[in-house]
Each structure stands twice: as structure tokens, then as C-alpha cells.
Write a protein that holds these residues in place. Structure first.
Motif, PDB file in Angstrom:
ATOM      1  N   ASP A  13       0.798  -1.157   0.101  1.00  0.00           N
ATOM      2  CA  ASP A  13       0.046  -0.159   0.112  1.00  0.00           C
ATOM      3  C   ASP A  13       0.883   1.389  -0.065  1.00  0.00           C
ATOM      4  O   ASP A  13       1.470   1.595   0.959  1.00  0.00           O
ATOM      5  CB  ASP A  13      -0.836   0.047   1.225  1.00  0.00           C
ATOM      6  N   MET A  38      -2.650  -2.037  -3.391  1.00  0.00           N
ATOM      7  CA  MET A  38      -3.884  -1.283  -2.904  1.00  0.00           C
ATOM      8  C   MET A  38      -3.883  -0.137  -4.271  1.00  0.00           C
ATOM      9  O   MET A  38      -3.091   0.718  -4.432  1.00  0.00           O
ATOM     10  CB  MET A  38      -3.832  -0.394  -1.690  1.00  0.00           C
ATOM     11  N   THR A  48     -11.924  -5.669  -8.471  1.00  0.00           N
ATOM     12  CA  THR A  48     -12.521  -5.485  -6.865  1.00  0.00           C
ATOM     13  C   THR A  48     -12.569  -6.700  -6.094  1.00  0.00           C
ATOM     14  O   THR A  48     -13.206  -7.683  -6.589  1.00  0.00           O
ATOM     15  CB  THR A  48     -13.949  -4.886  -6.996  1.00  0.00           C
ATOM     16  N   GLN A 105     -12.700  -3.873  -2.045  1.00  0.00           N
ATOM     17  CA  GLN A 105     -11.398  -3.025  -2.040  1.00  0.00           C
ATOM     18  C   GLN A 105     -11.041  -3.230  -3.651  1.00  0.00           C
ATOM     19  O   GLN A 105     -11.074  -4.214  -4.176  1.00  0.00           O
ATOM     20  CB  GLN A 105     -10.306  -3.734  -1.070  1.00  0.00           C
ATOM     21  N   ARG A 136      -8.093  -3.697  -6.188  1.00  0.00           N
ATOM     22  CA  ARG A 136      -6.678  -4.092  -5.908  1.00  0.00           C
ATOM     23  C   ARG A 136      -6.088  -4.098  -7.496  1.00  0.00           C
ATOM     24  O   ARG A 136      -6.725  -4.057  -8.499  1.00  0.00           O
ATOM     25  CB  ARG A 136      -6.470  -5.474  -5.313  1.00  0.00           C
TER      26      ARG A 136
END
Length: 1239
Positions: free
Chosen positions: A561, A632, A959, A964, A966
Motif C-alpha cells: 500500500d 492497493m 474489486t 477493495q 486492487r
């Protein structure tokens, strides 16, 4: 001595061999007799391959003399020492010879036989004859005949009259010698190569090639097996729809070239089988070989002569000389052979039809139906004591090579006008195979070809053909790879290193390249330029499985991330930060490995370099040290720059008459009550935040409000299906935990509400539209689970008509059957992809439902199709529920986009799989699960350098199931080479076959299947011819030389060619073909491998104490022992084949009964018995099922039972009922194609 890189085999035609059984029957091909003989057979095609003479016409009732559990299908093992290597190859000599004379073969001096070297082993069941010995080393080994490299006569050769005296025949039989080997300690099917073998003759020094006398005599006339000519109606002929039809075989392990059986590689760099028929060998010895090592003596079996005649041209290309392909017409069976009644078989892909459906062959007494055009094989005789069935082959005798059985119950017989292998009588190209020595011969009373003999004259033995044990064995290659690569972890840090085969269990360690579980390449040495790639014809492709599940001992990709700034990327080509980026200027900038552009390093990402130029935090950052990892994604990577909502699952259930009556509706509703607790989630400790909705439908749609505040669910009916809309927003998609009571009430009520329905018509297009509109209204991605039963003929958008027309099969219009009949679904699929709406379809048809059209939306959205033909809750519920559970629970991503970037010099040009593309670079998937693969083909657009290699980066934006966004990144670096030899040294056959299959299965949408098959054969021949011409050391044209890592290309390709999609049997439905075509398009390499070349395990060799499985045996009927029990799996089905003489103890342990007759062939699960064998077997079946993406239904097949025809369809090395060649025949055919290219 150079590396072993190739295999050479000599298969030379020997002088004519007489039958040990007396005069040939009149009227056979192979003798100059009026009508057949040396000329064309009346049916209008030349006998292309030497005939495979079918199974012997009869079995003895009991076990043969000297019976041992494996002796009943003994195979002759050639001592094939595969010494292969680039420089020196082991020749497999498939040279064709001129017409033999009928005299005895030249004498090469009496040869004594001595026992083998200790390391020699045998692949396949031990034979029953006395051990032949090898000639003493001191004896000169003089080849009797030279390889014939001149042009071959395209048609039958005329042979002199057969010898008349028994002495003459005996002499000839005695003159055949085949190097023999001792049986492998590992059991049939595999033998470790031994190195201790001394060179055979003093004429060769230890450095000389190992030679084998693999002599293939010109066919004496193949005996008619009389049992074949007349068939009781019981024999059913249609090839069952193969569940797994071997497509051009699944690509098996790519690495080997060796003969089937591992033989001792001589200390030689080349091995060739040269011919030396010794005269002194006794014709047949009946004594059992001493001790556990049995070797094979005796003459070769009268199995089909290897290829006395040139095989038919398979491709129409002008560079293949040869006459026009034969066309076969049913009426021209030689000798008045009776046509066989075709029988429709239940498709192995699905459950057997309920009793009284037409799925099974007619029972005895039913009138035979006329055979489909072109099918000629003799039906199985069920009369008298003979147990010969159309595809049942009696064990070959000691010393006899096994014969190909039904190597392809798969494709349709060649239709008139279709070129291809002519259908043969029972097995191979040409003549019928005679009885095997040691087995009862044909009995009197059946018509023969030509005038019927007054008394049952003994049938002449057919000449010997190429021994299947002398050609490359998939099992050997698989076992060798397990031994060599299964013990050490596979580290991915070395560029261009080929991984273990898909059949090898290994641990992968990510050190900078993606694990082979994510990416497998066809070649790990890529040609430096386009000319070299074009010359070799080796496809450059990668099979990518972005969300593959890993074994427990491997860690999943790390999640990185970078905060709001998002992933670091190259300014020009937008490649993501990876180990191939080179940091410069003290770490302030980096140079892209893909496009060489230099980009500033953002201040927050800066780090100093060490003395080698690497960042000091290199090993702390997955993106700098690993091949696979995730980022992310920021809001910039989201649709409309909005963080996505969690996805939704919508269940749409057909409640028409058929769906209610077969029990599907009740089963689905009952299962969903518990299944909803297992929706996918990111964190196992937290409830899934996937919302669910429910719709039922027949001609109209019923939506349900299951809001948590309601006491009872509410139903809303939409009857205007022409303009679909969702009648409610609030209460349609709900959270399971909040609305559990209302949902359970609904699921209890649905089966009751529609229990008495009389509505038989259904819609389909509006059902998907309804789900799509619901997801649009909720502004989220999701998945539709559609449970559907029949052709949607009700008046509505997407209405279909029944267009099943078997007359089009084999014609130029056949391709229309694979195309959707209306464009409505293509448009609908495009809308679904745009919304991130993935569709999974579960169909329960009792008749044609047009899978080619219904499957458009699932295959374009990244979904799956599950098919349960003739669904019966009693037998199919377990399979359906396991598929449903796995489908609902498996990890997946939604609304995905995948892009593949490459370094300068190559680019991704073509993509195969279940997805949609709106441009040339982005692969769009509404859903992407852990089973789906995308296959990418690469082409050169510039030169590559050997120093830098070639790089590829696959980036998937998706998703996750908790909403989330990604990015999953997989990186792969391969070597580049300027020498063809380096390319051929580092290919993976399994992946090449996976690519070929997908390419071929897509081609059937636009080309006739015959053209597709021809182009596959042509490309394979070009690959092997290029190797022969440019990489192999010079040798006779009669030798077939295969690169070590591609020696299985012919066997696997043949499986693909015989597959139901490319060459269907008469009973393979159009729906099954469309279903398989769509299924295979998204398969990974491991699935396509076992699908085309099924795994066959001999359970009688199972050690209950050991956790390891018995070594598999080759997929051929002659590898089956009547005393054994075998488990065959192909990814869609599991068969348990029980031999008629299976040991009572074995039957008691598995079935709880000692009587073969008391085993119920209808059982779909084994009884739970309290013995170690039963428990271990159940564990094995469960573990095999766990390895596959679909639940495999168990079918018990008793030897000689009607279901056996379906089982035999998967014995892919044998000849198939639909005209597919046996492995031996196809190998010889490939050799001919290669020689034509080289000349």
C-alpha cells in the motif's frame, strides 16, 4: 557425450512375414487378389496405414495359461534406451520399406540370447513368454535392411504370395527379434532407465548409437477376425460423448522424448533401432520367464503392421505430397463387412440418462440401426464364448506389441468428402487384426470376407507393427520429472528456467519471477528474431492464471500500500514497479526494463543504493524482489472515480415444469439455506458483506422482497419480458445475516408454490437482463447464478429455435453450429461486462438447449457453465451440490481489467479465454475467479538481445469480494536465443498443447473442423521437421528424431485431434461439443493435460501403508489387466474399471462382495467399509476430486459391460471409433509428414 536432448527411433519395414497360422483368408488387402489386394480397396481410399488388426476375435474364457494379474494384457517391451540430445538423438526409425518378398528374411547369423543387464526395465505388464535374450556382445549385429528414404508408394503395396509351408512361416516368425527388457520394478507403465546396458553388438563401440531391431514387417495379410463381421445387435457402436475427449492430447509433460518405456540408455549418444532379424529365435516359447523379471521372447504379435503403407496425407497443404485424402462411404465396406449399429451413448460429461431414455446402446435383441456414414468398425461380438468387443483387445502375447485399441472413440467417422484417416475395421488403418497366439481364434459360423471358408481356417497372423513400448511414454516422462524435480523447491530467480511439469508436486519459491502456478510459457528461450520464430513454428505464448490458489506451504502475494499516491509506474509505458527496474543516479531515478524510459523516483519512495546498484531496501519491498504481489489501488483506478460498493450475488431459478419435476428447484432452495453462510470474504472471521437477491422464472419473472423488517417475503411478477425492469429496489438485495429469517421462509416456500406448475416454456435473455438491471440499480458489480433447464422458446428477447442438425457435421457449414444463432446475447454480454456483471450458468437439459448460444454471456463475462444432462436427483445431486458450493465460495475478483506489457521486441497479439475485449490491449472480465486462465500469444515486432532476455508483466485491476480495488502484478523474464537448438531445449509441451487446443477450438467458429485438424498436424510437423533439419545430427531419413522436451508432442496432439470438438463420434451431441469448446477455452495447463491424457491408476498395486499413489499406466486397453481394478480421471469424470477376473480379495475390500456379478454398475459412490484398502481408496478419490475445479462423478464400469464403451473413449492411445488414429499410427503419420516437409 552430449546432453540428452532427443529421441530417435528406427522402425524399418522388414521382409514379409508369414502367418504362423496357415493360409491367409481370401480377399484381404495386402495380397494381390482381385478386388482388394494390391490395389485400391473398393471403398475408394488406399489403405493408408498398415492395418491395425483389431482385437483378437476371442478371449479364452478363463485366464490364459501362465496367468498372472498383469499377464493378461502383456505388452511387448522394446529396449528403447532413449538417449536423447541435441547433438545426438536417439532415432526412432519409422522408415518405410519397399514391398517385401515372401521369402524368409535374411539371416543375420544365429543369435544367442542372454539375460538383460540388470537395469533394464519394462513399461507395461510383463509378458507371458520366455525371456528373449540379447545377442552376445561379441556377435556382429548386421542390419538386414536399410532405411528406405525414397518416396513411398501411396497405396497398398502388393506382396508376394504368403508362404505355404508351416516351416516357412515358422522361419519367418522366428526371424523377428525385438530387443526385450525386463519388467520394471515400478510396475507396468513405468520403468526407470537403466544405464548399465552394454552395447548390443561389438560392431558398435560404446560411443555408437544404441540400436534396436524394431523391425516392422510388411503386412502379411491381416486375418479377418470373423467375429467381427457379424455382430449381434447388442454391440453398440456410437462413441460415447467423451467426457474428456483427449484433444490433441492434453499436453503432457513436455520434457521427454523417450520411448514409452524407460529403457536403459546405452552409453551412446545416439540410438537407432536398426533391423536385424535373427533367424534363430524360436517362434513362440511357452515357458514363463524365470523369476520376477520376465522378458519377452517370441515373435511379434499379429498386431497391426507398423506402416507398410504411407499414412494418409492429413493436411491439404501443397507441400505435402501424397494423393488426395480418402473419403469413406459406408456402403463400400470391403468384403461385405456388415455395418455396425450405432448406439447412442450417454455423454460422459453428464449423468447417464434415466432409464428408457435413448442414451444407451440397444440391448441384445434390439434391431440394429444403420451405421453413420463412414463408420465401419466391426461391432463387438457378443455371441458364443467369444468376448471380443469392438474395442476389446485381448492381451498381446509375449513378445507382441500391444495393438492400438480404440484410440479415439471420439470424433465422427470421416464423412464422405472429409479427408482424414479412413475409418478402419476395428482399429487401425487397413485390415482387421487377427487373433493373438494363445487366445482362441475366430469360431466357425461367421461370414468371412470373400467366400466363407468351409471350416474355420486358422487366421494368419498380421505382421508386426511398431511396438508401443518403443515409443515415447507420457507416464515415463511424468515419472522422470517427479524424480528429478519433485524433491527440491523450485526457485523462480533464474531467468529462463523451465519449471517442473504440471503433474509433479513441487514447492515454488518466488525469487523475482512469477510462480509457474500463475504463469506457464510455451518456451523459456524465446527466439531473438521473427525469422527464427517463423522458421521453428513453436508458438510463443503464456498461460496466465492471475488468481490461482496456492498450496498451504506457499505464501500468497504480499499486499503493498503506497497510500494516496498509488503504485510507482514508468512514465512512458505505465509498467508497474518490479524487479526489472534499474535504479540509477544514486537511486533518484529508475530506468524501465520494458521500454528503457527513465523516470524520477518520488521523494517518499527514495532509497540509497548498495555497492551492486541495488536499493538497500530491496528485500523489504515485495515489488523489488518478488515476481508476484498486489498493490492497493487508489480512487483513480475506480470506475467513475468512486470507491466501489461490495458486490452482490443474485440467484435466478427456473421454476418451469422440467426444473420442478427433476428435483432441481427443491435441491437448490434447500442448499442455499446453508450455503449463504459461506459467501466469499476477505477475512474469515468477519461476515461476508456480499448482498444477495432471488428471482424465479418460467415465461414470466418473479422478484422477491426479502427485507429484514418483513414477516414474510413478498413476490412481484413482471410479465412484460420484452422491456425488463426491476420492480423494487429496497429489499431486493439484502445482507444475509440481517434477513436470514425472511430468506429461509422464501426458500421453503418456492418449491411448494411451483410444485404443481404446468408451465413448460421458459425465457432466458430477460433473466440475465433482470439481474443486470438490479446490479445497475444498486450501482455495484456482482455475479448471477442462473439455474436453467430448457431451450428458451417463449416469446421474449433472446428467443431461440432448435437448430440441431447432425447433417451439417463434417461439412463447411458445421462452424455455424458453434456460433450463437442470434446476436442478442453478444450485445447483452457487452452490457454485462460494462457493469461488472458475471454470469454462471447451471443447465439441466433433457434435450438440445443450444449451449453455443446460451453460453455466450457466461463465457464473455468470465463466468462458468455447468452441465447436468438428464439430471436425476438420486445420482447427480452430489455432483451438482459440490459444484455449486465451490462456485459460490471460491475466491474471485469483480469488474476486472487485465493488461499484459512486454519488453521492446515482442508484444501480446492474441488472447484466449472467457472474457471480452473492447480494444486490442485490455482484457475485460466482469468476474475473474481462481480457476480462470487467460492465454496470451506473443509476436516479434523487433529483435531481442540474448543479454537482456524478454520480459512480460501481467497487471490485473479488480474489486475484491469486500469492495477493495486492487492490482495484482505477475512478472516473468525468459531468455532469448539465437540458436534453434536452445529454443528446442527449453520448451514445455503441456503448455504448447494448451495453446494449440485453444487456438483450434476458437478456429472451429470460422473454419471446417477438417481444416483445423490439418493445420494442427501441419504446424506440429513443421516444428519437428525444423528440429530435424537444423538441430539433429545427420541420420537416415527413416529415423524419426524428436527433441527431448517435445517427444510427447505427437501423442498429446493426437489426443487433441481426436477430441469430440474436432472429431466427434456419432453420439456426441452438438451441445456437448459446444460445452467442451467453451470449457477448454479457460482451462489451465494442469486441467488440459489430464483432460486430454487422463490419469489411469492401477489400484491392485495400491500400497495402503504408503501415502503415495501407484504409478499410473498408459491410456491403452492393452495396459489393463483382467485381474485388476483401475481408476481413470480426466477432470470431469472418475471411472472405476473392474476387470472380469479381479481378485476376490480386492473386490471384497472395495465393494464388500467377492462376486464380480454382484457389483452394481449404477453406484455413484463406494460403500464405506471397515478395511484399510477401502479407506485409502476413498481418500484417494477425495484428494483427486480436490485437485480439480469440478466435482467428478464416480462411474463404476465392469469389464464387458455396456458402459465400457464410454470408458474406452478415454483410452486415448488406442484407435477411436470415430476415426481417430492410435498413437502408434499417428506417430508414423507424423513421421511421413515430416519427411515430406524435409524432402
Amino acid at each position: 557425450m552430449r546432453v540428452r536432448d532427443e529421441l530417435r527411433m528406427n522402425v524399418n519395414q522388414q521382409p514379409h512375414m508369414a502367418s504362423p497360422y496357415g493360409q491367409p483368408q481370401p480377399g484381404y488387402q495386402g495380397y494381390p487378389q482381385p478386388g482388394y489386394g494390391g490395389g485400391h480397396v473398393p471403398s475408394g481410399y488406399p489403405a493408408q496405414y498398415a492395418p491395425y488388426n483389431g482385437p483378437g476375435s476371442a478371449y479364452q474364457q478363463g485366464p490364459p495359461q501362465g496367468y498372472s494379474p498383469y499377464a493378461s494384457f502383456p505388452t511387448k517391451t522394446l529396449a528403447t534406451n532413449l538417449v536423447s540430445d541435441l547433438s545426438s538423438s536417439s532415432p526412432l526409425d519409422l522408415g518405410m520399406r519397399g514391398p517385401p518378398t515372401s521369402g524368409a528374411p535374411p539371416v543375420s547369423g544365429a543369435q544367442n540370447y542372454s539375460q538383460f543387464g540388470q537395469g533394464e526395465t519394462q513399461n507395461g505388464p510383463p509378458p507371458m513368454g520366455a525371456p528373449p535374450q540379447r545377442p552376445p556382445v561379441s556377435q556382429p549385429y548386421t542390419p538386414a535392411v536399410v532405411n528406405l528414404s525414397g518416396p513411398q508408394p501411396p497405396y497398398d503395396q502388393q506382396f508376394g504370395a504368403p508362404p505355404v509351408s508351416m516351416q516357412q512361416m515358422t522361419n519367418q516368425m522366428a526371424s523377428m527379434q525385438v530387443g526385450s527388457t525386463a519388467p520394471s520394478p515400478a510396475g507396468p507403465g513405468y520403468a526407470p532407465p537403466s544405464v548399465s546396458q552394454a552395447p548390443i553388438s561389438s560392431a558398435y563401440s560404446p560411443a555408437a548409437p544404441h540400436t534396436f531391431s524394431l523391425t516392422s514387417t510388411a503386412p502379411t495379410q491381416p486375418p479377418p477376425t470373423e467375429a467381427m463381421a457379424q455382430v449381434p445387435p447388442r454391440s453398440y457402436y456410437g462413441a460415447p460423448p467423451p467426457a474428456q475427449q483427449p484433444f490433441p492430447n492434453a499436453a503432457p509433460p513436455f520434457s521427454s522424448t523417450g520411448p514409452t518405456q524407460p529403457q536403459a540408455p546405452p552409453p551412446v549418444s545416439q540410438q537407432s533401432f536398426s533391423q536385424v532379424p535373427p533367424v534363430s529365435q524360436p517362434p513362440f516359447s511357452t515357458a514363463m520367464p524365470p523369476g520376477p523379471t520376465q522378458s519377452y521372447g517370441g515373435p511379434l504379435p499379429p498386431t497391426q503392421p507398423s506402416f507398410p503403407r504411407p499414412p494418409p496425407p492429413t493436411s491439404q497443404l501443397s507441400n505435402f505430397p501424397g494423393g488426395p485424402p480418402p473419403t469413406s462411404t459406408p456402403s463400400q465396406l470391403p468384403g461385405g463387412m456388415l455395418p455396425q449399429p450405432p448406439v447412442s451413448q450417454p455423454s460422459p460429461y453428464h449423468s447417464v440418462p434415466p432409464p428408457n431414455t435413448t442414451g444407451f446402446p440397444p440391448q441384445v435383441g434390439a434391431p440394429p440401426r444403420p451405421p453413420p456414414a463412414g463408420m465401419q468398425g466391426p461391432p463387438m461380438a457378443s455371441q458364443g464364448p467369444l468376448m471380443a468387443q469392438a474395442n476389446h483387445v485381448p492381451p498381446s502375447q509375449p513378445g507382441m506389441p500391444p495393438s492400438p485399441i480404440n484410440a479415439g472413440l471420439s470424433g465422427p467417422p470421416p464423412q464422405p468428402g472429409m479427408q482424414g484417416y479412413p475409418p478402419q475395421q476395428n482399429g487401425a488403418f487397413g485390415q482387421v487384426r487377427g487373433p493373438q497366439p494363445g487366445y482362441a481364434g475366430p469360431y466357425s459360423g461367421q461370414p468371412n470376407y470373400g467366400p466363407p471358408p468351409a471350416a474355420p481356417a486358422p487366421a494368419p497372423a498380421a505382421p508386426k507393427r511398431l511396438d508401443p513400448d518403443s515409443i515415447p511414454s507420457p507416464i515415463q516422462v511424468i515419472e522422470d520429472d517427479k524424480a528429478n524435480k519433485g524433491s527440491e523447491p523450485f526457485t523462480t530467480g533464474v531467468r529462463g528456467q523451465a519449471p517442473p511439469l504440471v503433474t509433479t508436486k513441487f514447492q515454488a519459491r518466488d525469487q523475482g519471477n512469477a510462480s509457474p502456478r500463475y504463469i506457464r510459457c510455451t518456451a523459456y528461450n524465446v527466439p531473438c528474431n521473427a525469422d527464427m520464430a517463423k522458421q521453428s513454428q513453436v508458438p510463443l505464448a503464456a498461460v496466465i492464471k492471475p488468481l490461482a490458489t496456492l498450496p498451504p506451504d506457499e505464501s500468497p502475494p504480499y499486499l503493498v500500500d503506497h497510500g494516496e499516491s498509488g503504485p510507482i509506474r514508468c512514465n512512458r509505458c505505465k509498467a508497474y514497479m518490479c524487479p526489472y527496474m534499474q535504479f540509477i543516479e544514486g537511486g533518484r531515478r529508475f530506468q524501465c526494463g520494458f521500454c528503457s524510459c527513465v523516470t524520477e523516483v518520488p521523494p517518499h519512495y527514495f532509497q540509497h543504493l548498495d555497492h551492486t546498484g541495488k536499493r538497500v531496501d530491496c528485500y523489504d519491498r515485495p515489488e523489488l524482489s518478488m515476481g508476484s504481489y498486489e498493490f492497493m489501488a487508489t480512487v483513480d483506478y475506480c470506475k467513475n472515480n468512486k470507491i466501489p460498493q461490495p458486490p452482490a450475488f443474485i440467484f435466478l431459478i427456473d421454476v418451469s415444469y422440467n426444473a420442478v419435476k427433476n428435483g432441481m428447484v427443491g435441491i437448490v432452495c434447500q442448499e442455499l439455506k446453508t450455503l449463504l453462510d459461506y459467501l466469499p470474504r476477505q477475512n474469515p472471521d468477519v461476515d461476508s458483506n456480499i448482498r444477495v437477491g432471488f428471482v424465479t422464472y418460467n415465461k414470466v419473472l418473479h422478484f422477491y422482497n426479502v427485507k429484514a423488517s418483513l414477516a414474510q417475503p413478498q413476490m412481484m411478477v413482471v410479465s412484460d419480458v420484452a422491456d425488463m425492469f426491476v420492480p423494487l429496489l429496497d429489499g431486493f438485495l439484502v445482507n444475509v445475516s440481517e434477513s436470514r429469517m425472511v430468506i429461509e421462509s422464501l426458500l421453503d416456500q418456492i418449491p411448494e408454490m411451483f410444485a404443481d406448475t404446468r408451465e413448460t416454456e421458459t425465457v432466458f435473455g430477460p433473466v440475465i437482463q433482470a439481474g443486470l438491471e438490479a446490479l445497475k440499480a444498486a450501482d455495484c458489480a456482482g455475479k448471477l447464478f442462473v439455474f436453467h433447464s430448457s431451450l428458451p422458446i417463449a416469446e421474449a428477447p433472446g428467443k431461440l429455435k432448435n437448430r440441431e442438425d447432425k447433417k451439417l457435421v463434417g461439412t463447411d457449414k458445421e462452424k455455424s453450429l458453434f456460433q450463437p444463432q442470434v446476436s442478442f446475447y453478444n450485445t447483452l454480454a457487452k452490457e454485462c461486462v460494462a457493469q461488472g456483471c458475471c454470469v454462471d450458468l447451471f443447465i439441466f437439459p433433457n434435450q438440445y438447449v443450444d449451449v453455443a448460444t446460451l453460453g455466450v454471456v457466461p463465457t464473455s463475462t468470465g463466468g462458468s457453465i455447468y452441465k447436468y444432462t438428464y439430471f436425476q436427483s438420486s445420482t447427480d445431486q452430489e455432483r451438482f451440490l459440490n459444484d455449486l458450493r465451490r462456485d459460490v465460495q471460491k475466491p474471485m475478483g469483480f469488474d476486472a481489467v487485465m493488461r499484459v506489457r512486454t519488453s521492446t521486441g515482442i508484444r501480446a497479439t492474441d488472447f484466449f479465454g472467457s472474457f471480452y475485449m473492447s480494444n486490442t490491449t485490455d482484457v475485460e472480465l466482469a468476474g475473474l475467479d481462481c480457476d480462470k486462465t487467460v492465454t496470451v500469444e506473443f509476436r516479434h515486432d523487433d529483435k531481442l538481445s540474448e543479454e537482456t532476455g524478454a520480459l512480460m508483466q501481467c497487471a490485473v485491476l479488480y474489486t475484491s469480494c469486500n469492495g477493495q480495488r486492487r492490482l495484482r502484478i505477475h512478472n516473468m523474464a525468459v531468455n532469448c536465443c539465437s540458436q534453434l537448438a536452445d529454443l528446442y531445449r527449453n520448451c514445455e509441451t503441456d503448455t504448447i498443447i494448451n495453446f494449440f487446443v485453444k487456438y483450434a477450438y476458437r478456429s472451429v467458429l470460422s473454419s471446417p473442423t477438417k481444416n483445423v485438424r490439418d493445420s494442427l498436424v501441419n504446424q506440429c510437423a513443421q516444428i519437428l521437421a525444423c528440429y530435424r533439419k537444423n538441430c539433429a545430427s545427420p541420420s537416415s531419413a527413416g529415423q524419426l528424431i524428436l527433441p527431448e522436451c517435445m517427444k510427447l508432442l505427437p501423442v498429446y496432439l493426437n489426443c487433441v485431434l481426436k477430441s469430440d470438438v474436432l472429431q466427434p463420434g456419432a453420439d456426441v451431441s452438438l451441445d456437448d461439443r459446444a460445452y467442451l469448446r467453451q470449457l477448454v477455452s479457460a482451462m489451465d495447463v494442469a486441467e488440459s493435460h489430464v483432460f486430454f491424457y487422463p490419469r489411469l491408476l492401477p489400484l491392485q498395486q495400491l500400497d495402503v501403508e504408503s501415502m503415495s499413489l501407484p504409478v499410473a499406466v498408459r491410456d491403452s486397453e492393452e495396459r489393463l489387466s483382467r485381474g485388476g481394478v483401475y481408476l481413470l480421471e480426466n477432470g470431469l469424470n472418475i471411472f472405476l474399471w473392474v476387470g472380469a477376473n479381479a481378485q476376490q480379495e480386492l473386490l471384497q475390500n472395495i465393494f464388500g462382495t467377492t462376486a464380480f456379478s454382484q457389483i452394481d454398475p449404477g453406484m455413484t459412490s463406494l460403500p464405506a467399509l471397515d478395511n484399510p484398502f477401502s479407506k485409502r481408496l476413498k481418500e484417494i478419490i477425495e484428494s483427486v476430486r480436490a485437485q480439480r475445479s469440478r466435482y467428478m462423478k464416480l462411474m463404476v464400469v465392469k469389464q464387458e459391460d455396456k458402459l465400457e464403451l464410454i470408458f474406452k473413449h478415454f483410452l486415448v492411445e488406442d484407435k477411436s471409433n470415430n476415426g481417430g488414429a492410435s498413437y502408434v499410427d499417428f506417430l508414423c503419420h507424423m513421421h511421413k509428414e515430416i519427411r515430406q516437409l524435409l524432402s
